[in-house]
Each structure stands twice: as C-alpha cells, then as structure tokens.
Write a protein that holds these residues in place. Structure first.
Motif, mmCIF file in Angstrom:
data_model
loop_
_atom_site.group_PDB
_atom_site.id
_atom_site.type_symbol
_atom_site.label_atom_id
_atom_site.label_comp_id
_atom_site.label_asym_id
_atom_site.label_seq_id
_atom_site.Cartn_x
_atom_site.Cartn_y
_atom_site.Cartn_z
ATOM 1 N N UNK A 1 0.840 -1.251 -0.020
ATOM 2 C CA UNK A 1 -0.025 -0.067 0.126
ATOM 3 C C UNK A 1 0.909 1.109 -0.030
ATOM 4 N N UNK A 2 0.092 2.236 -0.366
ATOM 5 C CA UNK A 2 1.105 3.695 -0.694
ATOM 6 C C UNK A 2 0.202 4.585 0.325
ATOM 7 N N UNK A 3 0.964 5.228 1.216
ATOM 8 C CA UNK A 3 0.090 6.126 2.043
ATOM 9 C C UNK A 3 0.768 7.751 1.983
ATOM 10 N N UNK A 4 0.999 8.039 3.110
ATOM 11 C CA UNK A 4 1.578 9.667 3.085
ATOM 12 C C UNK A 4 2.864 9.417 3.814
ATOM 13 N N UNK A 5 3.605 10.627 3.811
ATOM 14 C CA UNK A 5 4.963 10.698 4.515
ATOM 15 C C UNK A 5 5.272 11.907 5.229
ATOM 16 N N UNK A 6 6.714 12.223 5.440
ATOM 17 C CA UNK A 6 7.106 13.307 6.408
ATOM 18 C C UNK A 6 6.545 14.664 6.083
ATOM 19 N N UNK A 7 6.073 14.939 4.509
ATOM 20 C CA UNK A 7 5.455 16.176 4.405
ATOM 21 C C UNK A 7 4.285 16.442 5.130
ATOM 22 N N UNK A 8 3.361 15.249 4.972
ATOM 23 C CA UNK A 8 2.003 15.258 5.849
ATOM 24 C C UNK A 8 2.295 15.792 7.324
ATOM 25 N N UNK A 9 3.325 14.857 7.693
ATOM 26 C CA UNK A 9 3.507 15.165 9.167
ATOM 27 C C UNK A 9 3.781 16.467 9.364
ATOM 28 N N UNK A 10 4.817 17.112 8.479
ATOM 29 C CA UNK A 10 5.161 18.434 8.852
ATOM 30 C C UNK A 10 3.737 19.463 8.576
#
Ligand code: DX5
Ligand code: ZN
Length: 227
Positions: free
Chosen positions: A45-54
């Motif tokens: 699966x592919x979700x979200x990463x550090x930019x969304x956390x930011x």
C-alpha cells in the motif's frame, strides 16, 4: 490505576479533511496519533509521508505522534520524520539491514524508538535490543491495510512480550497493539497488560468521530480500573 493510551490510526481517516478528523478524535480523548507510512515496497500500500507530518505540526496538531514506518529502506525517512516532529518512530526489523544502528539514529535525535513485530515473526531478537527501544508494537494483522481481521493467535504472543518486558531491566518499555482492533477486543487487551491500543477504522469509519472516540476512551478507562 494503569494509564492506557488510545492511539487513533489516521490510515482510516478521510484525507480530504484530515486535520478535521484528527481534531475530532483528539477532542474525544485520543492520546497518540498513529501515523502509518507505507511505500508500496515493504508493504503493497502507499500512504503519506514526512510532508504530511510537517503539515499537521505547522497547522497546530500538538499531540504525541507515533510514526509507524512500513517502508524499506527506512533510515532516510527516519531523519525526515524526526525533523518534522515525530515523538515516537516505530520501525520493522526487516526494513533495515542494521537494526541497532537505525534505532540509535532515532534515539540520538531525541525521539522515542519503537519496534514493530509482524504476526509470523519470532521474538528471539528482542533480547538484543531491549536497551535500545521505548516501545514494542505488536501487529495483530499483516501490515499494509486497515479494516483487516484481528488475528486471535497473537494474544499469547502479546502475553509473552508483556512478561519479557516485566522480567527485564527495561520495564518502562510500552506495549502497543495494532491491527483489526474493535471495541470487543479492548477488555482482553487491557487484561493482558497492553499500554497502547491502536484503532483505525473502529474510530475514523464511524459517522461521529468525536463521540466514538469518547465512548471508546470511556470503555478503556473503565477496564483499566479493574485490571
Ligand atoms: C496496518 C496499520 C494499522 C491500521 C489499523 O498496517 O499499521 O495502523 O491503520 O487499522 P484498523 O484498526 O482498521 O485495523
Ligand atoms: Zn500502524
């Protein structure tokens, strides 16, 4: 009374209004935001990463965030998650060649380090890293997707880990459980000594996220009085 934390997993949130969904669950008593990074490689699966956390941090989400990284290689992402405000970073042992080094990166930068254990994974390696971790996340589904069925066979494994922690010199390690957890599982999980309960679809797929979180938190608190 033992404090047991509720960790809403935003994998099941509505990404169109992610901030809103998070605010509602926090208002309802969610303690830790569980943030699943998936890469279409370690898991399919592919979700979200550090930019969304930011974005979450920049827009005022101040709660504890546990970033559960299901990605390989993992070290590069660890640095970014630290930079953008993770409190806990939880990684899988088979997502890095040098587990000890990856855990050290997390702690050396002021984050708490977690290790996630897949359903078919044995526990032997744990004794060599107990001094390097703050949290053990037991997967009760195979990682990758929300809304899967809780694997009941994991209950004895959770108990085993509880006693490993209690019989070690690292009694402060938090025991967390992730995957397929519904209201009906809470009693048993509290009874066998879990510290953190991760819940995705059971919270975010309900109509009223605030009220649902509030109800689940109430159940949690009631059981934690008894065990
Ligand atoms: C699964 C993820 C979980 C997931 C849990 O790989 O790590 O955090 O969001 O979702 P539910 O509670 O719906 O199983
Ligand atoms: Zn997770």
């Amino acid at each position: 009374m033992r404090k047991i934390f509720l960790a809403p997993s935003i994998l099941s949130a509505n990404f169109y209004k992610l901030g809103n969904d998070i605010e509602k669950t926090l208002l309802g008593g969610g303690d830790i935001i569980h943030f699943d990074i998936m890469d279409n490689h370690y898991v399919s699966n592919l979700t979200f990463g550090p930019l969304v956390l930011s974005s979450l941090r920049k827009n005022g989400i101040k709660s504890i965030i546990d970033v559960h990284i299901m990605a390989k290689p993992v070290d590069r992402l660890i640095y970014d998650c630290i930079k953008f405000g993770a409190n806990f970073i939880t990684i899988h042992s088979d997502s890095t060649i040098h587990l000890n080094r990856s855990l050290k990166i997390i702690r050396d930068h002021g984050c708490k380090a977690g290790i996630a254990i897949n359903p078919a994974q044995s526990l032997n390696f744990l004794e060599y890293i107990m001094d390097s971790i703050d949290l053990i996340l037991v997967m009760t589904v195979n990682p990758g997707y929300s809304e899967q069925i809780f694997i009941n066979e994991m209950l004895p494994k959770i108990k085993k880990i509880r006693s490993k922690i209690d019989n070690s010199n690292f009694k402060n390690i938090l025991l967390s459980v992730d995957g397929g957890i519904k209201k009906k599982h809470i009693k048993n999980l509290v009874k066998i000594g879990v510290d953190i309960i991760v819940m995705g679809s059971e919270i975010f797929k309900k109509k009223d996220i605030y009220q649902t979180t509030k109800n689940i938190k109430k159940i949690l608190i009631n059981y934690s009085k008894n065990y």
